[in-house]
Design a protein around this motif. Structure first.
Motif, PDB file in Angstrom:
ATOM      1  N   ASN C  42       0.780  -1.239   0.000  1.00 38.16           N
ATOM      2  CA  ASN C  42       0.000   0.000   0.000  1.00 38.16           C
ATOM      3  C   ASN C  42       0.813   1.292   0.000  1.00 38.16           C
ATOM      4  O   ASN C  42       0.239   2.368   0.128  1.00 38.16           O
ATOM      5  CB  ASN C  42      -0.969   0.059   1.192  1.00 38.16           C
ATOM      6  CG  ASN C  42      -2.351  -0.442   0.832  1.00 38.16           C
ATOM      7  OD1 ASN C  42      -2.836  -0.154  -0.266  1.00 38.16           O
ATOM      8  ND2 ASN C  42      -2.962  -1.202   1.695  1.00 38.16           N
ATOM      9  N   ALA C  43       2.121   1.200  -0.157  1.00 36.74           N
ATOM     10  CA  ALA C  43       2.922   2.426  -0.189  1.00 36.74           C
ATOM     11  C   ALA C  43       2.527   3.284  -1.392  1.00 36.74           C
ATOM     12  O   ALA C  43       2.470   4.507  -1.313  1.00 36.74           O
ATOM     13  CB  ALA C  43       4.414   2.099  -0.248  1.00 36.74           C
ATOM     14  N   CYS C  44       2.212   2.619  -2.518  1.00 40.90           N
ATOM     15  CA  CYS C  44       1.833   3.353  -3.730  1.00 40.90           C
ATOM     16  C   CYS C  44       0.554   4.130  -3.504  1.00 40.90           C
ATOM     17  O   CYS C  44       0.396   5.263  -3.948  1.00 40.90           O
ATOM     18  CB  CYS C  44       1.672   2.391  -4.898  1.00 40.90           C
ATOM     19  SG  CYS C  44       0.595   0.989  -4.562  1.00 40.90           S
ATOM     20  N   VAL C  46      -0.691   5.261  -0.667  1.00 38.75           N
ATOM     21  CA  VAL C  46      -0.478   6.423   0.188  1.00 38.75           C
ATOM     22  C   VAL C  46       0.243   7.525  -0.592  1.00 38.75           C
ATOM     23  O   VAL C  46      -0.080   8.707  -0.474  1.00 38.75           O
ATOM     24  CB  VAL C  46       0.303   6.042   1.461  1.00 38.75           C
ATOM     25  CG1 VAL C  46       0.577   7.271   2.311  1.00 38.75           C
ATOM     26  CG2 VAL C  46      -0.467   5.016   2.273  1.00 38.75           C
ATOM     27  N   ALA C  47       1.194   7.129  -1.435  1.00 38.13           N
ATOM     28  CA  ALA C  47       1.905   8.115  -2.249  1.00 38.13           C
ATOM     29  C   ALA C  47       0.926   8.868  -3.137  1.00 38.13           C
ATOM     30  O   ALA C  47       1.053  10.073  -3.358  1.00 38.13           O
ATOM     31  CB  ALA C  47       2.965   7.430  -3.105  1.00 38.13           C
ATOM     32  N   TYR C  49      -2.246   9.456  -2.487  1.00 43.80           N
ATOM     33  CA  TYR C  49      -2.963  10.419  -1.635  1.00 43.80           C
ATOM     34  C   TYR C  49      -2.125  11.684  -1.452  1.00 43.80           C
ATOM     35  O   TYR C  49      -2.629  12.789  -1.494  1.00 43.80           O
ATOM     36  CB  TYR C  49      -3.266   9.812  -0.255  1.00 43.80           C
ATOM     37  CG  TYR C  49      -4.559   9.029  -0.190  1.00 43.80           C
ATOM     38  CD1 TYR C  49      -4.632   7.750  -0.713  1.00 43.80           C
ATOM     39  CD2 TYR C  49      -5.699   9.576   0.373  1.00 43.80           C
ATOM     40  CE1 TYR C  49      -5.810   7.024  -0.668  1.00 43.80           C
ATOM     41  CE2 TYR C  49      -6.893   8.854   0.424  1.00 43.80           C
ATOM     42  CZ  TYR C  49      -6.933   7.581  -0.095  1.00 43.80           C
ATOM     43  OH  TYR C  49      -8.107   6.878  -0.052  1.00 43.80           O
ATOM     44  N   ALA C  50      -0.822  11.478  -1.243  1.00 47.26           N
ATOM     45  CA  ALA C  50       0.043  12.617  -0.963  1.00 47.26           C
ATOM     46  C   ALA C  50       0.245  13.475  -2.197  1.00 47.26           C
ATOM     47  O   ALA C  50       0.300  14.691  -2.130  1.00 47.26           O
ATOM     48  CB  ALA C  50       1.398  12.129  -0.445  1.00 47.26           C
ATOM     49  N   GLU C  51       0.361  12.841  -3.349  1.00 47.46           N
ATOM     50  CA  GLU C  51       0.683  13.574  -4.566  1.00 47.46           C
ATOM     51  C   GLU C  51      -0.544  14.255  -5.162  1.00 47.46           C
ATOM     52  O   GLU C  51      -0.451  15.359  -5.689  1.00 47.46           O
ATOM     53  CB  GLU C  51       1.292  12.608  -5.596  1.00 47.46           C
ATOM     54  CG  GLU C  51       1.569  13.207  -6.963  1.00 47.46           C
ATOM     55  CD  GLU C  51       2.775  14.139  -6.993  1.00 47.46           C
ATOM     56  OE1 GLU C  51       3.594  14.043  -6.076  1.00 47.46           O
ATOM     57  OE2 GLU C  51       2.871  14.942  -7.938  1.00 47.46           O
ATOM     58  N   HIS C  69      -9.651   6.416  -3.484  1.00 46.08           N
ATOM     59  CA  HIS C  69      -8.292   5.926  -3.725  1.00 46.08           C
ATOM     60  C   HIS C  69      -8.073   5.640  -5.215  1.00 46.08           C
ATOM     61  O   HIS C  69      -8.444   4.601  -5.717  1.00 46.08           O
ATOM     62  CB  HIS C  69      -8.003   4.671  -2.900  1.00 46.08           C
ATOM     63  CG  HIS C  69      -9.148   3.695  -2.862  1.00 46.08           C
ATOM     64  ND1 HIS C  69     -10.076   3.592  -3.861  1.00 46.08           N
ATOM     65  CD2 HIS C  69      -9.505   2.782  -1.946  1.00 46.08           C
ATOM     66  CE1 HIS C  69     -10.949   2.653  -3.543  1.00 46.08           C
ATOM     67  NE2 HIS C  69     -10.627   2.156  -2.388  1.00 46.08           N
ATOM     68  N   ARG C  72      -5.659   1.596  -5.850  1.00 48.33           N
ATOM     69  CA  ARG C  72      -6.090   0.717  -4.771  1.00 48.33           C
ATOM     70  C   ARG C  72      -5.440  -0.640  -4.987  1.00 48.33           C
ATOM     71  O   ARG C  72      -5.097  -1.013  -6.107  1.00 48.33           O
ATOM     72  CB  ARG C  72      -7.615   0.588  -4.741  1.00 48.33           C
ATOM     73  CG  ARG C  72      -8.184  -0.043  -5.988  1.00 48.33           C
ATOM     74  CD  ARG C  72      -9.655  -0.429  -5.862  1.00 48.33           C
ATOM     75  NE  ARG C  72     -10.071  -1.175  -7.028  1.00 48.33           N
ATOM     76  CZ  ARG C  72     -10.829  -0.703  -8.010  1.00 48.33           C
ATOM     77  NH1 ARG C  72     -11.283   0.518  -7.949  1.00 48.33           N
ATOM     78  NH2 ARG C  72     -11.121  -1.449  -9.058  1.00 48.33           N
ATOM     79  N   ALA C 209       4.126   8.982  -8.951  1.00 48.63           N
ATOM     80  CA  ALA C 209       4.353   8.940  -7.502  1.00 48.63           C
ATOM     81  C   ALA C 209       4.385   7.504  -6.992  1.00 48.63           C
ATOM     82  O   ALA C 209       5.198   7.153  -6.145  1.00 48.63           O
ATOM     83  CB  ALA C 209       3.272   9.734  -6.780  1.00 48.63           C
ATOM     84  N   VAL C 213       7.812   5.454  -5.302  1.00 47.91           N
ATOM     85  CA  VAL C 213       7.861   5.036  -3.910  1.00 47.91           C
ATOM     86  C   VAL C 213       7.957   3.524  -3.758  1.00 47.91           C
ATOM     87  O   VAL C 213       8.388   3.018  -2.737  1.00 47.91           O
ATOM     88  CB  VAL C 213       6.623   5.600  -3.178  1.00 47.91           C
ATOM     89  CG1 VAL C 213       5.408   4.744  -3.446  1.00 47.91           C
ATOM     90  CG2 VAL C 213       6.885   5.744  -1.710  1.00 47.91           C
TER      91      VAL C 213
END
Lengths: 254, 734, 284
Positions: C42-44, C46-47, C49-51, C69, C72, C209, C213
């Motif tokens: 799930n790092a992708c 979250v990335a 969401y941040a980007e 998301h 997902r 993004a 990551v």
């Protein structure tokens, strides 16, 4: 019940929308007319004309502020414009850089105000004059690089294309409409392309490749403009290749 | 003209112009002149331009792995955290937890002012008053009566903390981590001669992991994920094989080629059984090992562990054939009364397979002991709790821990805390522990503070990660932990510490003092320092520890426990990569990021095997009461095939009663119903020893989850495809 | 064109851009995702969401299926009736497949979503009226609708958190459809900067993004028409063609020993994302 009324209104609206969509309507001509924005009050009434205006030929020492400017390059103060998406307001540091040595105007009200901000280390709350909607991504750098640096046009002409004749204004005021149709009026135009043939980078197999070499002295078509509707640009009457500016939605809207 | 440009100047927020623009969103649909303000700089460095991001290297503080990060800063605001490619730990990569660090920094529920408890309410006080109060309360208290309970600390903060304790004549620094591989550290010290060797997953042809969730939350997950990628690509085109043994599937288990479900607590038996099977398969075993495993024939082991004899034989054959391999162990094997014995048996398997020196390698020790990490374990909280209970502790300082949330309720930490006369919490949020304190001192976020971090697990030499502010303080009245310690040290020992204006000055002086060891000693101080801040890391080679390979055969594994009719299920408190022990639960990205295996968000759940659930008439969403000897909690049921039928699992991290809007009231806290059982040798809390009963309470909810558009079922469509290794040719792949 | 004629020639009608010779000059953005190295961490996501300024919608709205998301991770269990999933779970990162013949584009009543010359499926937020036809017609279910005005919704972006928002992209208001853009803001920024140099983007100069990551480098993104790009080489090695609905290699008897495939390819959307099948050891 309300829901049904809402739905039927929606459906009617959609019908109207789709029927007008399919009808063969003539699009309104793209507008390029000037559209003067509101006058905006700024914390310091900055005289653009004095800084960027043309010199008065009859006043070689440039002594009368009302009669002539100093022809300072727009990019001298708005230095970010050639490196950055936003043109930016120069840091006060920049104003002071010159004005600390200009004793003649040191005690004028505007300059006094400027030094007050500087001494208090407080940024000046300038109001935005050219404020595009938030869903528009305009990039100053690319326009400046293309027209000023790649095509060698005069800076004031290039900046003035969108910002109007700022050199004649005191506080800047919007002169162009900056609406989408206005932008498109340029982006839809055929612009000459400097490369000959297919100007893309071509590798040994004849495929476009980032590692390939560029046609002699050319700028790749792909790297200069998109082809609207995926059509390859045709040569114009004079035989020069032309292409339109980037004009699909996602060039500016994302 | 004053051209001195203060580095901090450009960390200043350029104003809310950018944010305001973003916020108005689609509301602003036409050209709007003169409505918004453009705020410019007073002064600006050449490389700072509005609209262009500047990147600064710093260190991630979300866990202790020490990943170096690159913060994207624009107009003075930090927007995003990315990995620093030069870091040997994370090599430019990040996990989700690390990226959510910006939400720690921008969290709306941070403590902003020093708070003093007066009766049942609190009041805001000034820092001067807070410091004076600490001085007053320490007056007349002997060093032995002052306790510091902190999380894992390293770097110069640890050095300062040590100095402060010294001025207080206190030796009571207890380091507590609720989730910590402490049992295996002790076992590793015996087997390998060091607590944390280097593991080379990428060099192994087979990895056999006993519940080590190295892709999730174990030790240094971003680093191991990268090793794992190499391992899957294979050495000489031979793709690495991962076998995971555990009672509840972890993220790593979900990625295994073969996931073997094992009866909870019998991991050690299985390890000895594999050694036995290796012997049977023709691997020559030392006589004492052979004697030890003699009794662990495949039939007995299969009966004890639930792993079929066929799988046991196959696994042994593969381990024998494909060398080197690597055997790892995680909390699932450690968390028992006989956890140390399990760990010893599993380490013995590694030794028997000849992996020590090949995939288990010597790690480097940090050449500066004063900044080497002091690693936490659960014993830290246990000792402090006992001291509090017996009234030995008069003044308690807590930093980076939340024992009221993370210790079993049976220990009574909350009540015992009340027995200390004065409790000071250094905190970012009002969490459960801070709420019990008399004085709460608000800390800078990790993105506002200076510091150094040295991770325990060092993949290559020793990396000292430098932490620097990525933006100016969000709240004017928070302080860095280093600055607070320095202020407290100045109270006790002004002669020495008045020389340092702030923690930054201390840090710079301390690092410059060691310049010859880090860089060309001739380098100019400023050049060296700026280079340091630019790279964000210092790499030193460190001294390689000496790897020993002594096979210990004094292993004594208990027979599997018979089922208790009152509490028939093993409770497995599972550790997720994002929520860990719950210290980051208030970061909304993490709350909304689905648990990889169940895809549940924003809540806790009880995992139960579908077969067992059918037996008990439980369906998804039934609220279950999970009751242990020491308490009970209620949560929704989730039918999960990757769990032993005699076990249920509840994730840790949720169930906060405090900590702000994004954490409070979501889910339940299984820490509180854990029984007070400890590993016999190390005294660590045996997290997997709690037995529970489950019962339906007669309520059912809709489980909020995201199983994907296909609802978790492919129904024969070609969506997520899989092949066996004999059907593909990986050698030709790009 | 009669309906029969239209249906018979649907594929051709749908997929062919009116191009003389080379479509996608100089760019066609595409991806490949190796599910053997994807761990489902799930790092992708979250990335993303941040980007991309994705709102955290909260538990209640998530329950209503209103999660935003763009990226997902779908999780599948083997459906062979075993008691235990003894070969683990299967994770599938799913986001907009940037189809070449995108089903969403043809149904938009206002032309808010359309194809760009560099092969992206763009979404003009300011043009979107929220009919949600595109979402209904998307076989991958990767379009997300703003049911609420998240920028002004309580606790979505409290004052401090607005400072984290990425100013390079629009913050979407109520009633607007959105989806993965292949980080178009990064692509456009990259394109602009290389235009100034008079060249085109090289492989790796623009990263999404999620790709940037990913701890296991499972995601590859790049220019499919650039023979020097990794994504081009991967597609080529896997013999996956962009504008077909059945790959040549799949027509061969006995199938191929290549892992590359595209999801729901048979529906003819011509997705720009190739997945590489997960591998499981046969010897154990």
């Amino acid at each position: 019940m309300h829901r049904f009324i809402r739905l039927s209104i929606l459906l009617m609206g959609l019908f109207a929308a789709s029927s007008s969509y399919s009808a063969d309507v003539q699009l309104a001509p793209l507008t390029t007319a000037d559209d003067l924005g509101p006058a905006i009050e700024q914390p310091i009434e900055f005289p653009h004309n004095r800084h960027a205006g043309l010199r008065n030929p009859n006043d070689p020492t440039n002594s009368d502020p009302l009669k002539g400017g100093m022809e300072i390059n727009c990019l001298y103060c708005h230095t970010y414009a050639r490196r950055d998406s936003v043109a930016g307001i120069p840091p006060i540091q920049k104003c002071i850089g010159c004005h600390q040595n200009i004793e003649s105007v040191r005690e004028t009200p505007r300059i006094k105000k400027l030094f007050e901000y500087w001494e208090a280390k407080k940024a000046i709350p300038w109001k935005k004059v050219h404020d595009l909607p938030d869903f528009v991504r305009f990039n100053h750098e690319r326009h400046i690089k293309r027209f000023v640096f790649q095509q060698n046009r005069p800076v004031q002409e290039v900046c003035g294309a969108c910002h109007g004749d700022v050199k004649t204004m005191t506080v800047a005021r919007r002169q162009k409409s900056l609406a989408m149709g206005w932008c498109i009026s340029c982006h839809e135009k055929d612009h000459p392309v400097t490369a000959s043939g297919n100007g893309s980078l071509i590798n040994a197999e004849g495929m476009p490749s980032s590692m390939g070499s560029l046609a002699a002295n050319g700028v790749s078509i792909g790297s200069q403009a998109y082809w609207y509707g995926f059509k390859k640009p045709a040569a114009n009457a004079a035989g020069a290749e032309v292409a339109k500016g980037p004009n699909d939605c996602s060039s500016c809207h994302y | 003209m004053d051209n001195n440009f203060d580095r901090r100047d450009f960390l200043k927020v350029l104003g809310w112009g950018g944010a305001a623009v973003a916020l108005s969103g689609c509301g602003n649909t036409s050209v709007e002149d003169g409505k918004e303000t453009v705020v410019s700089y007073v002064e600006a460095a050449d490389y700072v331009m509005p609209g262009i991001s500047v990147y600064f290297n710093s260190t991630c503080a979300q866990c202790d792995a020490g990943c170096s990060i690159t913060g994207r800063v624009r107009e003075g605001r930090v927007l995003k955290l990315e990995g620093n490619p030069d870091s040997v730990i994370n090599r430019g990569k990040m996990c989700g937890l690390g990226q959510a660090g910006v939400q720690h920094h921008y969290n709306p529920d941070r403590v902003r002012e020093p708070l003093l408890r007066t009766g049942s309410s609190g009041e805001t006080i000034t820092w001067d008053k807070a410091y004076a109060l600490i001085a007053e309360k320490l007056n007349g208290v002997s060093g032995d009566q002052i306790d510091f309970l902190t999380g894992t600390v390293s770097g110069h903060l640890k050095a300062l903390l040590g100095n402060y304790l010294e001025t207080l004549s206190s030796k009571n620094h207890y380091v507590y981590e609720a989730i910590s591989p402490a049992v295996q550290r002790a076992a590793n010290l015996k087997s390998y001669g060091m607590e944390m060797p280097r593991y080379s997953i990428n060099k192994a042809k087979v990895v056999l992991s006993f519940g080590a969730d190295f892709l999730g939350a174990w030790v240094s997950p971003v680093h191991f994920s990268q090793q794992y990628a190499e391992f899957r690509k294979g050495v000489d085109g031979q793709r690495g094989v991962l076998v995971q043994v555990e009672s509840k599937m972890t993220l790593t288990g979900a990625n295994a080629d073969r996931w073997l479900v094992v009866r909870p607590g019998t991991e050690g038996i299985l390890a000895l059984g594999i050694i036995n099977a290796l012997g049977v398969a023709g691997l020559s075993l030392p006589a004492n090992v052979s004697a030890l495993v003699n009794a662990y024939d495949k039939e007995r082991v299969s009966k004890d562990t639930g792993v079929s004899t066929e799988n046991l034989v196959k696994l042994a054959a593969m381990l024998k054939e494909r060398s080197p391999s690597l055997v790892l162990l995680g909390s699932a094997a450690e968390g028992y009364e006989h956890g140390s014995q399990n760990a010893a048996a599993i380490n013995l398997l590694n030794q028997v397979l000849g992996n020590v020196g090949k995939t288990v390698e010597a790690s480097a020790s940090v050449p500066f002991p004063q900044i080497a990490p002091t690693i936490g374990n659960t014993a830290g909280a246990r000792i402090v709790n006992n001291r509090l209970a017996s009234g030995q502790t008069k003044v308690l300082f807590t930093y980076g821990v939340n024992p009221v949330f993370t210790t079993p309720a049976e220990m009574g930490f909350k009540d015992n805390m009340a027995k200390a006369g004065f409790k000071v919490a250094f905190a970012h949020y009002l969490d459960e522990t801070a709420l019990q304190a008399d004085l709460v001192l608000p800390l800078d976020s990790a993105l506002e503070d200076w510091g150094t971090q040295v991770a325990e697990y060092q993949p290559d030499g020793v990396q000292i990660s430098v932490q620097q502010p990525l933006m100016e303080k969000l709240h004017p009245n928070t302080r860095g932990m280093g600055d607070i310690l320095l202020a407290l040290l100045k109270q006790r020992n002004p002669e020495t510490y008045n020389a340092f204006d702030d923690y930054y000055a201390y840090l710079r002086t301390a690092l410059l003092k060691n310049k010859p060891q880090f860089a060309d000693s001739g380098a100019d101080d400023d050049v060296f320092w700026n280079g340091l801040l630019g790279s964000g890391i210092i790499n030193v080679s460190g001294n390689l520890n000496k790897l020993s390979d002594k096979m210990a055969v004094d292993i004594n594994l208990p027979a599997p426990v018979e089922k208790d009719s009152k509490y028939p299920f093993n409770l497995i408190p599972s550790v997720s990569a994002h929520l860990r022990d719950g210290r980051h639960t208030n970061q909304p990205w993490l709350q909304e990021s689905p648990d990889p295996l169940t895809t549940i968000v924003w809540d806790s759940w009880v995992e139960i095997h579908p077969k067992k659930a059918a037996e008990l008439g439980i369906v998804e969403g039934d609220i279950l009461q999970v009751e242990s000897k020491s308490g009970s909690i209620k949560a929704q049921a989730y039918l999960f095939p990757g769990i032993h039928p005699d076990a249920v699992s509840i994730p840790l991290g949720r169930g906060h009663e405090a900590m702000g809007r994004y954490a409070k009231g979501y889910g339940v806290n299984p820490f509180h119903i854990l029984n007070r059982v400890f590993d016999r040798e190390t005294g660590e809390l045996a997290m997997h020893e709690t037995m529970v009963s489950i019962s339906k309470v007669g309520k059912r909810v809709i489980v909020v989850k995201d199983e994907g558009a296909a609802g978790g079922h492919q129904d024969g469509r070609r969506i997520a495809l899989s092949v066996t290794s004999d059907q593909v040719d990986l050698s030709e792949e790009v | 064109m009669s309906v029969t004629n239209l249906l018979e020639n649907w594929a051709e009608f749908r997929h062919t851009h009116p191009v003389d010779d080379v479509p996608h000059d100089p760019y066609k953005w595409a991806m490949s995702i190796d599910m053997d190295t994807c761990t489902g961490c799930n790092a992708c996501s979250v990335a993303c969401y941040a980007e991309n300024n994705l709102p955290v919608v909260g538990k209640d709205r998530y329950e209503h299926g209103q999660a935003m998301h763009w990226m997902r991770i779908e999780r599948y269990w083997p459906e062979d009736g075993r008691e235990f999933p003894d070969q683990g779970a299967q994770f599938l990162p799913m986001m907009c497949q940037q189809c070449e013949a995108a089903p969403c584009e043809t149904v938009c009543p206002v032309g808010a979503t359309n194809h760009t010359a560099d092969g992206l499926n763009s979404q003009a937020y300011n043009r979107c009226i929220g009919s949600r036809y595109c979402s209904a017609n998307c076989p991958f279910k990767v379009r997300y609708f703003n049911w609420y005005d998240y920028p002004t919704t309580e606790n979505v972006w409290p004052a401090e958190m607005t400072m984290q928002l990425n100013p390079d992209i629009t913050l979407r208001g109520k009633g607007v459809m959105e989806k993965c853009t292949f980080c178009v803001q990064r692509i456009r920024a990259g394109e602009r900067s290389v235009k100034n140099e008079g060249r085109i983007l090289r492989d790796g100069e623009v990263q999404t993004a999620c790709q940037q990551v990913c701890p296991t480098n499972a995601i590859t993104f790049g220019n499919l028409v650039d023979p020097d790009s990794r994504v081009h080489q991967q597609w080529k090695a896997q013999r996956v063609e962009l504008t077909v609905d059945e790959q040549e290699k799949d027509k061969e008897e006995g199938g191929s020993d290549l892992r590359g495939y595209r999801i729901l390819e048979e529906l003819r959307p011509y997705p720009s994302v190739m997945y590489l099948e997960r591998v499981r050891e046969s010897a154990i």
